[in-house]
Design a protein around this motif. Structure first.
Motif, mmCIF file in Angstrom:
data_model
loop_
_atom_site.group_PDB
_atom_site.id
_atom_site.type_symbol
_atom_site.label_atom_id
_atom_site.label_comp_id
_atom_site.label_asym_id
_atom_site.label_seq_id
_atom_site.Cartn_x
_atom_site.Cartn_y
_atom_site.Cartn_z
ATOM 1 N N TRP A 19 0.788 -1.227 0.000
ATOM 2 C CA TRP A 19 0.000 0.000 0.000
ATOM 3 C C TRP A 19 0.825 1.285 0.000
ATOM 4 C CZ3 TRP A 19 -3.379 -2.735 4.135
ATOM 5 C CH2 TRP A 19 -4.348 -3.514 3.497
ATOM 6 N N PRO A 26 -5.322 0.681 1.981
ATOM 7 C CA PRO A 26 -5.161 0.950 0.554
ATOM 8 C C PRO A 26 -5.437 2.388 0.124
ATOM 9 C CG PRO A 26 -7.204 -0.232 0.961
ATOM 10 C CD PRO A 26 -6.465 -0.222 2.263
ATOM 11 N N TRP A 149 -13.650 0.559 6.930
ATOM 12 C CA TRP A 149 -14.163 -0.664 6.318
ATOM 13 C C TRP A 149 -15.472 -1.026 6.991
ATOM 14 C CZ3 TRP A 149 -9.783 -4.646 4.912
ATOM 15 C CH2 TRP A 149 -8.909 -4.039 3.979
ATOM 16 N N TYR A 201 -12.506 -0.357 -4.426
ATOM 17 C CA TYR A 201 -11.590 -1.294 -3.789
ATOM 18 C C TYR A 201 -11.774 -2.720 -4.302
ATOM 19 C CZ TYR A 201 -8.308 -3.358 -0.594
ATOM 20 O OH TYR A 201 -7.230 -4.043 -0.094
ATOM 21 N N SER A 202 -12.939 -3.056 -4.809
ATOM 22 C CA SER A 202 -13.098 -4.374 -5.434
ATOM 23 C C SER A 202 -12.101 -4.549 -6.570
ATOM 24 C CB SER A 202 -14.523 -4.539 -5.967
ATOM 25 O OG SER A 202 -15.461 -4.588 -4.932
ATOM 26 N N ALA A 205 -8.360 -4.468 -4.974
ATOM 27 C CA ALA A 205 -8.028 -5.694 -4.247
ATOM 28 C C ALA A 205 -7.798 -6.867 -5.194
ATOM 29 C CB ALA A 205 -9.127 -6.039 -3.247
ATOM 30 N N THR A 206 -8.546 -6.910 -6.298
ATOM 31 C CA THR A 206 -8.327 -7.950 -7.305
ATOM 32 C C THR A 206 -6.928 -7.828 -7.894
ATOM 33 O OG1 THR A 206 -10.683 -8.038 -7.831
ATOM 34 C CG2 THR A 206 -9.161 -8.896 -9.481
ATOM 35 N N GLU A 208 -4.396 -6.432 -6.336
ATOM 36 C CA GLU A 208 -3.466 -6.783 -5.258
ATOM 37 C C GLU A 208 -3.295 -8.295 -5.150
ATOM 38 O OE1 GLU A 208 -4.542 -2.890 -2.449
ATOM 39 O OE2 GLU A 208 -5.401 -4.852 -2.000
ATOM 40 N N TRP A 236 -6.353 -12.523 0.974
ATOM 41 C CA TRP A 236 -6.785 -11.657 -0.135
ATOM 42 C C TRP A 236 -7.834 -12.338 -1.011
ATOM 43 C CZ3 TRP A 236 -3.351 -8.738 2.339
ATOM 44 C CH2 TRP A 236 -3.350 -7.370 2.076
ATOM 45 N N LEU A 239 -10.930 -11.832 0.854
ATOM 46 C CA LEU A 239 -11.256 -10.402 0.808
ATOM 47 C C LEU A 239 -11.919 -10.045 -0.520
ATOM 48 C CD1 LEU A 239 -11.016 -7.374 1.626
ATOM 49 C CD2 LEU A 239 -8.653 -7.454 0.804
ATOM 50 N N VAL A 240 -11.325 -10.489 -1.608
ATOM 51 C CA VAL A 240 -11.882 -10.195 -2.937
ATOM 52 C C VAL A 240 -13.292 -10.752 -3.056
ATOM 53 C CG1 VAL A 240 -11.667 -10.750 -5.396
ATOM 54 C CG2 VAL A 240 -9.664 -9.952 -4.113
#
Length: 259
Positions: A19, A26, A149, A201-202, A205-206, A208, A236, A239-240
């Motif tokens: 990050w 992020p 979040w 962030y979707s 994060a993908t 990432e 992750w 998370l995704v």
């Protein structure tokens, strides 16, 4: 009083690699700019809740010309990292980082012009009390500007979300937009604005996850340990999934204390 260190030096080093230097969530400086949309920081005294390893505090002084930033956090490693960062940037005369115990903010009423936070209030279970404390320490007319979040609904998380939170191993205390709004409103704030950042962030994060699990994985494993990186990839991936479902929904939260 928590005993387990959630953000030790290994965690700090790893998250900063993803990050950016000094950021433990992020979006970096660009996301800070979006959080502070229409919020004037220049010559203001700012409280930074959950100041982490200090990038935001330095940014608030250097880029936004804050007169003073007081950052609070609950663990030694991040406080030490933040103090070191402020000193290295030559702005330690304008930044004070305090280790505090969870609970009421240790400041007098009407001490700050701005209350800021970047993705740290998730660790504060009682959003109602947090909002009351933020309202109390703000001067009349002062502003609250944060990212955090959130979970999309009231009640317990879905099995998928519960599995993600368990995998993270952090003390996540996610609240819904409705809970956040009511907490801010009940504290006395006006002009309350919540902005859903899930679409942003979707996507991020993908990217990432692809970075973590792709060609970089061997070198990351060499530096951080294979088991550690395997665990991060597992985190992750979950998370995704909860971002794609919409249940995990980062938000910006802005509000104002009446004059």
């Amino acid at each position: 009083m928590q005993n387990e260190i959630l953000y030790d030096n290994q965690v700090i080093s790893f998250l900063e690699e993803i990050w950016g230097d000094g950021f433990l969530s992020p979006g970096g400086a660009d996301e800070v700019a979006r959080v502070l949309s229409n919020v004037d920081i220049e010559d203001k005294c700012v409280l930074d809740i959950g100041s982490g390893s200090g990038a935001c505090a330095v940014l608030l002084v250097n880029e936004y010309k804050a007169a003073k930033v007081i950052g609070i956090d609950v663990e030694d490693p991040v406080c030490e990292a933040a103090n070191h960062r402020a000193k290295a940037a030559g702005v330690d005369d304008k930044i004070e980082i305090l280790k505090v115990n969870p609970g009421p903010f240790p400041f007098e009423a009407c001490s700050f012009d701005i209350v800021f936070s970047k993705d740290s209030i998730i660790h504060i279970p009682d959003k109602t009390e947090m909002a009351k404390q933020a309202f109390r320490v703000l001067k009349p007319g002062g502003k609250f500007a944060a990212s955090d979040w959130l979970i999309s609904h009231e009640g317990p998380p879905s099995p998928q979300m519960a599995d993600y939170i368990k995998e993270e191993g952090l003390d996540f205390a996610m609240a819904s937009p409705k809970t956040y709004f009511q907490a801010m409103q009940n504290a006395g704030f006006i002009d309350i604005e919540l902005v859903n950042r899930n679409p942003w962030y979707s996507k991020v994060a993908t990217e990432e996850l692809a970075w973590l699990s792709g060609a970089n994985r061997v070198e990351l494993s060499r530096r951080h340990g294979t088991d550690y990186i395997d665990h991060q990839v597992a985190i992750w991936a979950k998370l995704v999934a909860v971002l794609r479902s919409g249940e995990h929904c980062p938000h910006h939260i802005r509000a104002r204390k009446p004059t």
